[in-house]
Enzyme design. Structure first.
Site, PDB file in Angstrom:
ATOM      1  CE1 TYR A 135       6.187   5.748  -4.681  1.00 40.47           C
ATOM      2  CE2 TYR A 135       7.873   5.720  -6.382  1.00 40.47           C
ATOM      3  CZ  TYR A 135       7.103   5.027  -5.852  1.00 40.47           C
ATOM      4  OH  TYR A 135       6.970   3.683  -5.721  1.00 40.47           O
ATOM      5  CG  PHE A 181       7.239  12.719 -21.353  1.00 38.47           C
ATOM      6  CD1 PHE A 181       6.187  13.885 -21.900  1.00 38.47           C
ATOM      7  CD2 PHE A 181       6.613  11.861 -20.456  1.00 38.47           C
ATOM      8  CE1 PHE A 181       5.015  13.912 -21.490  1.00 38.47           C
ATOM      9  CE2 PHE A 181       5.217  11.929 -19.872  1.00 38.47           C
ATOM     10  CZ  PHE A 181       4.287  12.878 -20.632  1.00 38.47           C
ATOM     11  CB  ALA A 197      -0.946   0.002   1.099  1.00 39.29           C
ATOM     12  CB  THR A 201       3.530  13.368 -25.068  1.00 37.61           C
ATOM     13  OG1 THR A 201       2.343  13.931 -25.550  1.00 37.61           O
ATOM     14  CG2 THR A 201       4.651  14.228 -25.469  1.00 37.61           C
TER      15      THR A 201
HETATM   16  N1  UFG Z   1       7.181   8.279 -20.818  1.00 40.77           N
HETATM   17  C1  UFG Z   1       6.716   9.014 -21.941  1.00 40.77           C
HETATM   18  N2  UFG Z   1       5.561   9.350 -22.362  1.00 40.77           N
HETATM   19  C2  UFG Z   1       4.448   8.675 -21.244  1.00 40.77           C
HETATM   20  C3  UFG Z   1       4.764   8.361 -20.161  1.00 40.77           C
HETATM   21  C4  UFG Z   1       6.111   7.940 -19.984  1.00 40.77           C
HETATM   22  O1  UFG Z   1       7.514   9.477 -22.857  1.00 40.77           O
HETATM   23  O2  UFG Z   1       3.293   8.842 -21.695  1.00 40.77           O
HETATM   24  C5  UFG Z   1       8.503   8.295 -20.504  1.00 40.77           C
HETATM   25  C6  UFG Z   1       9.152   8.557 -19.239  1.00 40.77           C
HETATM   26  O3  UFG Z   1       9.675   9.936 -19.557  1.00 40.77           O
HETATM   27  C7  UFG Z   1      10.093   7.678 -18.986  1.00 40.77           C
HETATM   28  C8  UFG Z   1       9.598   6.324 -19.335  1.00 40.77           C
HETATM   29  O4  UFG Z   1       8.718   6.664 -20.513  1.00 40.77           O
HETATM   30  O5  UFG Z   1      11.112   8.121 -19.453  1.00 40.77           O
HETATM   31  C9  UFG Z   1       9.051   5.683 -18.362  1.00 40.77           C
HETATM   32  O6  UFG Z   1       8.063   6.217 -17.460  1.00 40.77           O
HETATM   33  P1  UFG Z   1       6.886   5.852 -16.385  1.00 40.77           P
HETATM   34  O7  UFG Z   1       6.336   6.822 -16.054  1.00 40.77           O
HETATM   35  O8  UFG Z   1       6.475   4.489 -17.270  1.00 40.77           O
HETATM   36  O9  UFG Z   1       7.980   5.149 -15.394  1.00 40.77           O
HETATM   37  P2  UFG Z   1       9.014   5.898 -14.748  1.00 40.77           P
HETATM   38  O10 UFG Z   1      10.597   5.487 -15.232  1.00 40.77           O
HETATM   39  O11 UFG Z   1       9.187   7.404 -14.535  1.00 40.77           O
HETATM   40  O12 UFG Z   1       8.892   5.234 -13.270  1.00 40.77           O
HETATM   41  C10 UFG Z   1       8.656   4.093 -12.735  1.00 40.77           C
HETATM   42  C11 UFG Z   1       7.615   3.956 -11.651  1.00 40.77           C
HETATM   43  C12 UFG Z   1       7.991   4.601 -10.528  1.00 40.77           C
HETATM   44  C13 UFG Z   1       9.250   4.421  -9.898  1.00 40.77           C
HETATM   45  C14 UFG Z   1      10.185   4.469 -11.080  1.00 40.77           C
HETATM   46  C15 UFG Z   1      11.846   3.770 -10.719  1.00 40.77           C
HETATM   47  O13 UFG Z   1       6.175   4.629 -12.108  1.00 40.77           O
HETATM   48  O14 UFG Z   1       7.342   4.463  -9.326  1.00 40.77           O
HETATM   49  O15 UFG Z   1       9.960   3.722 -12.162  1.00 40.77           O
HETATM   50  O16 UFG Z   1      12.303   3.392 -11.754  1.00 40.77           O
HETATM   51  F1  UFG Z   1       9.656   5.410  -9.103  1.00 40.77           F
END
Ligand code: UFG
Length: 353
Positions: free
Chosen positions: A141, A205, A74, A203
């Protein structure tokens, strides 16, 4: 074993509950159902709706259900939201988490497996990232997850809590029964598949990162593999000391240092394990793999970098292999994305409200 799974109606929690029940364990789920889904909890597990902040209620539940071990999934887990609303993250992830630890102490429950995150590493200097890399989260987080790991470490040293913190990398995929459904959805794989269905615009990023194709690289791990690792970690906590049987002599564990601070691995009191595949894929590679799964190219636009995204996060998973005897079975992107796609096809409206 009799296991309490907090957050067992959420994405990772519900798949772990499925796995535990299928292995013959007795499972109680505690979930507030604020972000979880009632119908994600498999028949055979008991669902109790409640929050971690009811410390006395938690202690009663642990006693009444004669819980042997807790799997603590959780949490609030959206990076962007955590920056806007840190109070929510500290209250639920830290205050709620410590309430759980205190209820466990009160009820004499010593075994705990915790859903931590690669976000504790922040923007790492070295990839693949070993567990003894510096811990330096760059958002609330990750900071709240690190804080709870710290509490587990100190409680391990002082009160004999037998804890394992599992640092997840990028979880993806679905079982036949349970899949990923967040609101809002920020994760790449569900967003890519929603774009394939024409439900949203995708998109990318940033395309100017120091990576081969300029997009961020992440280590994707199938949620079913993650669930298997949870079971192995719960079994590890059955040993008097999770790693060796004698505290303090194993490289997988950490012990509080006098004076506090952020103890480095190599001591005793908390076992920390990365959960990742050990290889990385760029955002564009994920979009291409999804295109081959759904049978058509997926449209996207290029946007600005998202604040707080490190260029590359890849796990070293040697410790998980050694300590948990764990190897990821669903290694390819196509398998992971394919399972998520099948779940969307079979659950077009997602979970019922
Ligand atoms: N991304 C895009 N477009 C989107 C969503 C994501 O380009 O619509 C990119 C992000 O910029 C990033 C990659 O895809 O480069 C992965 O993004 P996510 O949001 O899927 O995952 P994150 O790597 O940001 O985060 C994940 C978990 C977090 C954790 C992190 C640790 O969601 O909880 O991994 O590695 F903290």
């Amino acid at each position: 074993m009799r296991v309490l799974v907090t957050g067992g109606a959420g994405y990772v929690g519900s798949v772990s509950v499925e796995r535990l029940v299928a292995s013959g364990h007795d499972v109680t789920v505690l979930d507030s159902l604020v972000t979880g889904h009632r119908s994600a909890v498999v028949d055979g597990a008991r669902l109790v709706q409640g929050t971690l902040r009811d410390r006395d209620g938690l202690e009663r539940l642990l006693r009444e259900e004669r819980i042997d071990a807790v799997l603590h999934c959780a949490a609030r887990s959206l990076v962007g939201q955590s920056a806007a609303e840190p109070a929510l993250y500290y209250t639920e992830n830290v205050v709620g988490g410590v309430g759980l630890l205190d209820a466990m102490l009160g009820a004499g429950v010593e075994r705990l497996v915790f859903s931590s995150t690669a976000a504790v590493y922040g923007a790492p200097e070295v990839v693949p990232i070993p567990e003894d890399a510096p811990v330096a989260p760059i958002n609330p987080y990750g900071e709240t997850k690190r804080a709870f790991e710290g509490a587990m470490r100190w409680y391990g040293g002082a009160y004999g809590l037998r804890g394992v913190a599992l640092r997840y990398f990028n979880v993806a995929g679905a079982t036949e029964r349970n899949g990923e459904q967040h609101d809002p959805e920020t994760h790449l794989v569900p967003n890519v598949l929603a774009a394939a269905l024409g439900r949203r615009q995708l998109t990318v990023f940033g395309t100017d990162y120091p990576t081969p194709d300029g997009t961020c690289i992440r280590d994707y791990i199938h949620v079913e593999d993650l669930a298997n690792a949870h079971l192995a970690a719960l079994e590890l906590t059955a040993r008097k000391h999770p790693t060796t049987g004698s505290p303090g002599s194993d490289p997988g564990s950490e012990r509080p240092e006098p004076g506090g601070g952020d103890p480095t691995p190599g001591h005793g009191g908390l076992t920390v394990c990365n959960l990742g595949s050990g290889s990385g894929f760029s955002v564009l590679e994920v979009i291409r793999a999804a295109g081959s799964v759904v049978g058509r190219p997926i449209p996207y636009q290029v946007g600005a970098r998202r604040p707080g995204d490190p260029a590359a996060l890849i796990a070293s998973n040697a410790r998980a292999r050694d300590l948990l005897g764990w190897t990821p079975r669903h290694g390819t992107l196509e398998e992971m994305i394919g399972s998520a796609w099948r779940w969307l096809e079979t659950h077009p409206e997602g979970y019922p409200p």
